[in-house]
Structure formats: C-alpha cells, structure tokens
Design a protein around this motif. Structure first.
Motif, PDB file in Angstrom:
ATOM      1  N   LEU A 101     -74.386 -21.665 -56.246  1.00 17.80           N
ATOM      2  CA  LEU A 101     -74.066 -22.738 -56.940  1.00 17.80           C
ATOM      3  C   LEU A 101     -72.913 -23.398 -56.491  1.00 17.80           C
ATOM      4  O   LEU A 101     -72.789 -24.607 -56.786  1.00 17.80           O
ATOM      5  CB  LEU A 101     -74.145 -22.371 -58.441  1.00 17.80           C
ATOM      6  CG  LEU A 101     -75.371 -22.015 -58.985  1.00 17.80           C
ATOM      7  CD1 LEU A 101     -75.237 -21.004 -60.165  1.00 17.80           C
ATOM      8  CD2 LEU A 101     -76.254 -23.159 -59.360  1.00 17.80           C
ATOM      9  N   GLY A 102     -72.169 -22.775 -55.582  1.00 16.04           N
ATOM     10  CA  GLY A 102     -70.934 -23.520 -55.167  1.00 16.04           C
ATOM     11  C   GLY A 102     -71.318 -24.324 -54.210  1.00 16.04           C
ATOM     12  O   GLY A 102     -70.711 -25.794 -54.131  1.00 16.04           O
ATOM     13  N   ALA A 121     -72.747 -27.578 -55.998  1.00 16.81           N
ATOM     14  CA  ALA A 121     -72.217 -28.256 -56.632  1.00 16.81           C
ATOM     15  C   ALA A 121     -71.255 -29.261 -55.471  1.00 16.81           C
ATOM     16  O   ALA A 121     -71.357 -30.460 -55.854  1.00 16.81           O
ATOM     17  CB  ALA A 121     -71.042 -27.682 -57.431  1.00 16.81           C
ATOM     18  N   ARG A 122     -71.109 -28.755 -54.260  1.00 15.87           N
ATOM     19  CA  ARG A 122     -70.301 -29.424 -53.247  1.00 15.87           C
ATOM     20  C   ARG A 122     -71.157 -30.509 -52.558  1.00 15.87           C
ATOM     21  O   ARG A 122     -70.835 -31.197 -51.629  1.00 15.87           O
ATOM     22  CB  ARG A 122     -69.453 -28.642 -52.587  1.00 15.87           C
ATOM     23  CG  ARG A 122     -68.647 -27.774 -53.375  1.00 15.87           C
ATOM     24  CD  ARG A 122     -67.625 -28.438 -54.206  1.00 15.87           C
ATOM     25  NE  ARG A 122     -66.527 -27.725 -54.746  1.00 15.87           N
ATOM     26  CZ  ARG A 122     -65.295 -27.448 -54.218  1.00 15.87           C
ATOM     27  NH1 ARG A 122     -65.099 -28.065 -53.028  1.00 15.87           N
ATOM     28  NH2 ARG A 122     -64.375 -26.548 -54.698  1.00 15.87           N
ATOM     29  N   LEU A 154     -66.264 -22.399 -52.265  1.00 17.47           N
ATOM     30  CA  LEU A 154     -66.710 -23.787 -53.162  1.00 17.47           C
ATOM     31  C   LEU A 154     -67.232 -23.154 -54.279  1.00 17.47           C
ATOM     32  O   LEU A 154     -67.840 -22.555 -54.547  1.00 17.47           O
ATOM     33  CB  LEU A 154     -67.947 -24.025 -52.174  1.00 17.47           C
ATOM     34  CG  LEU A 154     -68.086 -24.415 -50.670  1.00 17.47           C
ATOM     35  CD1 LEU A 154     -69.286 -24.392 -50.086  1.00 17.47           C
ATOM     36  CD2 LEU A 154     -67.135 -25.614 -50.308  1.00 17.47           C
ATOM     37  N   THR A 155     -66.276 -23.568 -55.020  1.00 19.19           N
ATOM     38  CA  THR A 155     -66.120 -23.549 -56.574  1.00 19.19           C
ATOM     39  C   THR A 155     -67.445 -24.386 -57.082  1.00 19.19           C
ATOM     40  O   THR A 155     -67.637 -25.346 -56.746  1.00 19.19           O
ATOM     41  CB  THR A 155     -65.034 -23.706 -57.226  1.00 19.19           C
ATOM     42  OG1 THR A 155     -64.444 -24.920 -56.861  1.00 19.19           O
ATOM     43  CG2 THR A 155     -63.878 -22.645 -56.745  1.00 19.19           C
ATOM     44  N   PRO A 156     -67.994 -23.798 -58.072  1.00 17.54           N
ATOM     45  CA  PRO A 156     -69.539 -24.642 -58.654  1.00 17.54           C
ATOM     46  C   PRO A 156     -68.777 -25.834 -59.289  1.00 17.54           C
ATOM     47  O   PRO A 156     -68.993 -26.018 -60.616  1.00 17.54           O
ATOM     48  CB  PRO A 156     -69.968 -23.688 -59.367  1.00 17.54           C
ATOM     49  CG  PRO A 156     -69.145 -22.565 -59.730  1.00 17.54           C
ATOM     50  CD  PRO A 156     -68.070 -22.507 -58.641  1.00 17.54           C
ATOM     51  N   PRO A 189     -68.705 -29.724 -59.294  1.00 17.17           N
ATOM     52  CA  PRO A 189     -69.379 -31.039 -58.363  1.00 17.17           C
ATOM     53  C   PRO A 189     -68.218 -32.071 -58.294  1.00 17.17           C
ATOM     54  O   PRO A 189     -67.205 -32.224 -59.166  1.00 17.17           O
ATOM     55  CB  PRO A 189     -70.392 -31.706 -59.253  1.00 17.17           C
ATOM     56  CG  PRO A 189     -70.192 -31.140 -60.764  1.00 17.17           C
ATOM     57  CD  PRO A 189     -69.461 -29.987 -60.780  1.00 17.17           C
ATOM     58  N   GLY A 207     -66.299 -32.290 -53.340  1.00 19.06           N
ATOM     59  CA  GLY A 207     -66.888 -32.430 -51.769  1.00 19.06           C
ATOM     60  C   GLY A 207     -66.372 -31.143 -51.062  1.00 19.06           C
ATOM     61  O   GLY A 207     -66.058 -29.925 -51.774  1.00 19.06           O
TER      62      GLY A 207
END
Ligand SMILES: Nc1ncnc2c1ncn2[C@@H]1O[C@H](COP(=O)(O)OP(=O)(O)OP(=O)(O)O)[C@@H](O)[C@H]1O
Ligand SMILES: Nc1ncnc2c1ncn2[C@@H]1O[C@H](COP(=O)(O)OP(=O)(O)OP(=O)(O)O)[C@@H](O)[C@H]1O
Ligand code: SF4
Ligand SMILES: [Mg+2]
Ligand SMILES: [Mg+2]
Lengths: 323, 319
Positions: A211-212, A215-216, B256-258, B260, B263
């Motif tokens: 999910l990371g 999201a990115r 990469l934390t969730p 949004p 980037g």
C-alpha cells in the motif's frame, strides 16, 4: 478520450476455481493505475489475460477487452504477439522468468527490436545501450555483454524495464516490479518509472500488494479481493476515505509510523480469504466483515459514492460511517 | 541496570566460498566486529538491506553457527558453555519461511511437541496438554494439530512456528523476518500476537526485519547494519526521529509510507551495490554515501559511543 486499456467484466477460471470475477478497469495515457490486493486475489492473472499470456488450463471471458479503442479479445495469437513487446510491454515479478540465462543482456534486448521492427542487429544494440543509460545504468556497453546472473537484483530489474521500452510501448504492465528489492533500490526504480512516464506519456498498470507503493505511485487504484475489483478510486480519496470494508481493514493493518503507537495493536482482519468456486454468490468478504448483514449473501450492489468511484458492497455510502 | 540477556562481543563471521571448479576462492565478510546487547523486556530491532548479515548474526546468537571471532553471552554465560537443552529453555527462534523451517512430514502437534520431548522428563499427557494449550494460545484450534504443514496457510504455519518456539517458555525469542513472507492482514495478526505473548510471558525479542515500518512499530531499541557492521544504534524513538548515519537517513527516506501525495523520495544513493566479498576500504558505505568526503575512502570511521547510541561516521560528532 477513451482509455488506452479497457477491461470490462473479465472472468478467468481454472477448472472449478474462479480466479477473476467480473473485473473491470481502465488505464489512461500518462496515468499509473495500481492493482492492489493480497496473495492469490487475481492480480497477475488479470495482467496475463490482458497480454494474452494466460496458461492453457484457464478459461477467459470478458464483455470487452480493448487497447487503444480496438478489440483485442478476438485477436489471434499472431495479432497478439505483434502487440506484445511492441505497443504494450510487461515486466514480470521474477526477472529470471523473462531473462534467458543463456544469452547476454545485449542480445536479448536487441532481439526485441529485430523481431518487431526488423531493425539491424547493430541499430538494435545501439538502442539497447541508449536505454540502459536511460534507466541510469553506468557503463551500458559493458552491461550489454554480461549475462543476467552477473547482475544484482536491482540492475536486473532496470534491464527488464529497459527491455520493455525497446519498442516505445504505450502501455507498460509491471507485475510487482520492486517486491524482491531492498527499499532503497525500490525507491530508485519507482522514481525511474515515474520519470519515464512523464517523459514518454506512458500508461502504466502497476501490480503490487504494497500500500505504500500504491500511495506514492498511483493516480488511480483498483483493490482486488478474491477475484473481484471491490473498490476503484482516485488514490487520494481511497486513502483518505476508503469505502469498502475490506479496503478499510487492509489500510488499518499497515503500520504507519507516527499513527499507531508502539504497544498498541494494529488493526487486523480476522479469518482467511475464502476459496471461491463457480456459482459463488454474495460478497466474498462477508465472513470476515464486521458490517456484514443477512443480505450480504445475495447479489451485491455496485455503488458510486462519487462520479469517479465505485465499490461493491451492500452498505450505502451514508451508512458507511462506522470505522 | 539489569544484566543483558544477550551480549554480543566483537563478533565476526567470514565465509570462504569457491565459485566453480577453477573459480577464485572468495572471502565473504558476513559479520564484522559486531557488539550489541539485549536487555530484559526489550525488543531489539535489527534492520538493513539484503545480505548485510542479519541472519548470520541471528544464527550465531542462536548457537547454530560458529563465529569466526568474538563471543556471545546469554544471560551472562558464554553461549559455547551452555548445553543444548538448557539453551533451548533460554532462547528460541522464529524464522521467515515457516514452510522450510517446519518438517513437512510431521504433524503440527509433533512439531510443536518436539522441543519438549527432546528435553525429556514430561509425560505424554503433560506434553499433550501443553501443546494444546500453546496451539490455542497462538490462535489455532487444537484439532489443527493433526494436520501437516502443507495443509495450513502461511499465517497458520507462522503460528505453529511461534507455538513451537514458546512451548519451552524461553526468555528470549529471535525472530528473523517473521512476517516477511506474509500478506499485510496476516502480518498484522502475527505482530499483534507476538506483542501479546511478549507481555504475557515476559519475553525479550531480537527482531530482524528489512521492513522499517514494522521495526518502528515493535522495537524499543534499533541497530542498523550495513555490510556486516552495525553503523548506528539507538533507542527506537531517537533513531527514527533523528537518524544520524547517512545510511540510516537514506534507509528511512526510502520507506514508502501509505500517504498519497508525497511522491517517491530521492535517496541520493548511487547504483553501486554493497558486496560482502569486496568490502570497500575506509568507510564501507562511502561508495554510495551522498555525503562522502575524501577521508571516507581512506580511513574507517571510529565507533562513537554515546549515552545510549552508537554511530560510525566521520561526519557525525559524538553525542
Ligand atoms: N496456472 C494456474 N493453474 C491453476 N490456478 C492458478 C494458476 N495461476 C493462478 N492460479 C490461481 O488463480 C488465483 C489468482 O492467482 P494470481 O497469480 O493472479 O494471484 P496474485 O493476486 O497475483 O497473487 P500474488 O500476490 O501471490 O502474486 C490463485 O488462486 C491462484 O492459485
Ligand atoms: N553458509 C554461507 N556460505 C557462504 N556465504 C554465506 C553463507 N551464509 C550467508 N552467506 C553470505 O553472507 C552474507 C550475509 O548473509 P545473511 O543471510 O546474513 O544476510 P541477511 O542480512 O540476512 O540478508 P537477507 O535480508 O537477504 O535475509 C551474504 O553475502 C550471504 O551470501
Ligand atoms: S457486502 Fe457485506 S460483507 Fe461484504 S463488505 Fe459489504 S458489508 Fe461487508
Ligand atoms: Mg502475482
Ligand atoms: Mg536473512
């Protein structure tokens, strides 16, 4: 303008097993569409169905499967293989399934261009070197002469991306392109993909269970559960206001620094994914769902809380306030 | 301060491998001069990228692998001087891949019972009731005890591995990537279970993972490994709030934390990958370090020990 890739009501089965059920999604030019879900939910077979690469023991049906407005359901193997690697290309989860250990990086990359475009070997190798530099591999000339096993995982994944770009595809399908990589390398590869997308206007269908990553990287997200796309939404609203109880559960399971304190339990979804066979009725999430009610075992409504969002659930948006 | 449950003193491990018949023998430095302590009640997280030596370190601490140098003390005594039975009562492992760590031909019940049976002394009825109790405690129906590992899901297999580790009531559990092979929803179940069991049985964990968000959630103390060495160590809160080593910074920045809209981060790391068969001179991180200066390629940085933390970098002043 219609989407570059249109999938409508896709069904895939393996004997009695229903691997994908009524899945619909669209990928537009310049857009990254993430297909997310847990192991076995049908992400890879959906991608393979689009590429026409499903194994022989499967049955595929769809209301519509179109690339650039043209039907690809009825294309024969010859027509499909003309598209594959050319206008649409795929990066597989395990690079070694598509890199042949017996050939050098250069000869494998060049072969794509020779086959699809009838380029000369010389021109194809030049193009390969150019693309290796583009995915930021230093000394591309040396890498062209190496065999896949001589490269680190991160380099191999870059080679895969470069190879997928040989014919300037319009659609790139990437199946877990960074799952096997370290976080630092993952960040580098995803950044590269985002840059390439900006420069080339690529449409990307990115498959992941992370999910990371979703999201990115995503513009749009489709969440799969037990073969169905249970929710589809623009990325920001999916994370800020998930609708489907499964999406909500999934988001609560991820440890987010600063959100869940140490020694506080993470959210979790009890139970396991059911085995879904043909003739299955109702919501496949109902045994695990805190909001389930008797009508969840009947036909499930397709709800549109906003014009660009859909989810499959008996509970209407205004009732979906309990978290 | 209470005495450490695990004390690792200057431990190193080298593997000599020969690739192919005529290949040059290679000297792989998997672990190099590592010292650390696990205090009672703590969870010591060990993070770092693939191949940095985490599992090798875990195996040395478990007594499954001999160190080439240095020594390990468990509960104040030399590991080499503790016999297998007693060791089993002190320290137990939970590994990443429950499939390969569980004997595929034995029933779940026998797998969980094995450490008890190996100790001897317990009657069949006693073994049975302890196994049933443990299975239930990790969330498995005792009826599942009759199954083979292949008949279980990944999460259930990991529960079996945890039951097997805890049936001896050890004081320390070494978890090596216990949730890396699992889906996030199952990972959450297992992490919650490990946290409950720790409180209930007063356990201490050495918790190895490459997933920093998971480590931040479970650990009280964190050690960051790079090419066989611990380059930074601190209490978890300080380390995540204020990373000091450039590698720790890059590692944290890559998560990469969730969320949004944020980037993809630029890590500043080059394309060179760490190779334990070819440890660079000077600071072993310098070929990738975005902040490296000339001295970094020449001189290995000293180990700076502060009040609690440790850091090895020329550019970081001792705290
Ligand atoms: N060749 C095959 N024969 C039979 N069943 C298959 C085959 N390939 C896939 N399946 C089944 O189809 C379902 C969907 O599989 P798929 O590989 O698409 O999952 P996935 O979402 O990609 O999972 P993962 O995250 O583990 O890659 C699973 O139940 C799987 O067991
Ligand atoms: N038995 C062995 N023989 C030779 N080399 C080994 C052996 N065990 C480990 N190594 C090497 O030692 C280094 C450290 O390996 P280790 O398994 O400890 O790393 P790790 O940090 O656990 O990595 P991962 O995150 O991939 O599990 C690697 O280069 C590995 O290839
Ligand atoms: S349909 Fe029912 S069971 Fe399925 S998610 Fe919605 S409330 Fe839960
Ligand atoms: Mg897959
Ligand atoms: Mg390991």
């Amino acid at each position: 303008m219609s989407a570059l890739l249109e999938v409508e009501e896709l069904d895939i089965s393996f004997g009695a097993l229903s691997a994908v059920r009524g899945a619909s999604l669209e990928v537009r030019r310049g857009e990254t569409h993430c297909l997310v879900g847990e192991s076995g939910c049908g992400k890879s077979v959906t991608a393979l169905a689009v590429m026409g690469l499903l194994p022989r023991n499967s049955v595929r049906q769809a209301r519509r499967l179109a690339f650039d407005g043209k039907d690809i359901l009825s294309l024969d193997e010859k027509g499909l293989s003309r598209l594959r690697g050319d206008r649409m290309a795929m990066i597989f989860q395990e690079p070694m399934t598509s890199l042949n250990p017996a050939y050098t990086v250069g000869s494998q990359m060049a072969e794509v261009l020779v086959r699809h475009r009838g380029a000369s070997k010389r021109a194809a190798l030049d193009r390969a070197a150019e693309l290796l530099a583009r995915v930021r591999i230093t000394s591309p000339g040396m890498r062209l002469g190496q065999y896949p096993h001589q490269l680190s995982g991160g380099l191999r994944q870059r080679v895969m991306i470069a190879m997928a770009l040989m014919c300037d595809p319009e659609l790139l399908i990437a199946d877990e392109p960074t799952t096997a990589l370290d976080v630092t390398v993952q960040a580098q590869i995803l950044r590269l993909l985002a840059d390439l997308q900006k420069d080339l206007g690529l449409a990307i269908l990115l498959i992941t269970h992370d999910l990371g990553v979703v999201a990115r990287t995503a513009h749009r997200v489709s969440v799969m559960y037990a073969g169905e796309v249970v929710e589809s939404s623009p990325v920001d609203r999916l994370f800020n206001r998930p609708m489907h109880p499964y999406t909500r559960g999934l988001l609560s399971c991820v440890p987010v620094p600063g959100k869940v304190r140490r020694d506080q339990p993470l959210g979790s979804i009890p139970g396991m994914v059911p085995h879904v066979t043909q003739g299955f009725e109702g919501c496949a999430f109902r045994q695990r769902c805190a909001l389930a009610r008797p009508d969840c075992s009947g036909p499930i409504g397709r709800r549109r809380p906003e014009a660009d969002r859909v989810y499959l659930c008996q509970i209407a948006p205004e009732e979906m306030t309990v978290s | 301060m209470s005495a450490p449950l695990i004390e690792v003193r200057d431990v190193g491990r080298v593997f000599n491998v020969r690739s192919g018949l005529l290949g040059q023998p290679k000297r792989i430095v998997a672990v190099d001069g590592v010292s650390l302590r696990l205090l009672p009640g703590e969870v010591l997280g060990v993070v770092g990228e693939s191949g940095c030596g985490k599992s090798t370190l875990a195996k040395i601490i478990l007594g499954l692998l001999e160190p080439s140098e240095g020594e390990v003390l468990i509960d104040g005594r030399k590991l080499s001087g503790i016999d297998r039975r007693e060791r089993a009562q002190l320290i137990q492992p939970v590994f990443q891949d429950p499939f390969s760590s569980l004997n595929p031909r034995r029933r779940v019940r026998d797998i969980v019972a094995l450490p008890l049976v190996a100790q001897g002394g317990a009657s069949t009825a006693e073994v049975r009731s302890r196994v049933d109790g443990m299975l239930e405690r990790v969330g498995l129906d005792p009826a599942m005890g009759e199954r083979l590992p292949a008949q279980l899901s990944g999460g259930q297999r990991q529960r079996v591995a945890i039951a097997r580790a805890l049936v001896m009531r050890p004081r320390i559990v070494v978890c090596d990537e216990p949730t890396s092979a699992l889906d996030v929803s199952v990972q959450a179940q297992i992490l919650n279970l490990l946290a409950e069991l720790r409180r209930e049985f007063g356990l201490s964990y050495l918790f190895i993972s490459h997933n920093l968000a998971v480590v931040e959630h479970v650990a009280s103390e964190v050690a960051v490994m790079y090419l066989g060495r611990i380059v930074e160590r601190n209490d978890a809160e300080s380390l995540f709030r204020d990373p000091r080593h450039p590698y720790t910074k890059a590692l944290l920045a890559s998560v990469l934390t969730p969320e949004p809209g944020l980037g993809i981060p630029e890590t500043g790391l080059g394309e060179t990958m760490p190779d334990p068969a070819n440890v660079p001179p000077g600071c072993r991180f310098h070929p990738r370090c975005p902040q490296a200066v000339e001295r970094c390629g020449r001189e290995a940085p000293e180990t700076q020990l502060g009040a609690r933390g440790l850091v090895e970098c020329h550019l970081v002043a001792a705290a």
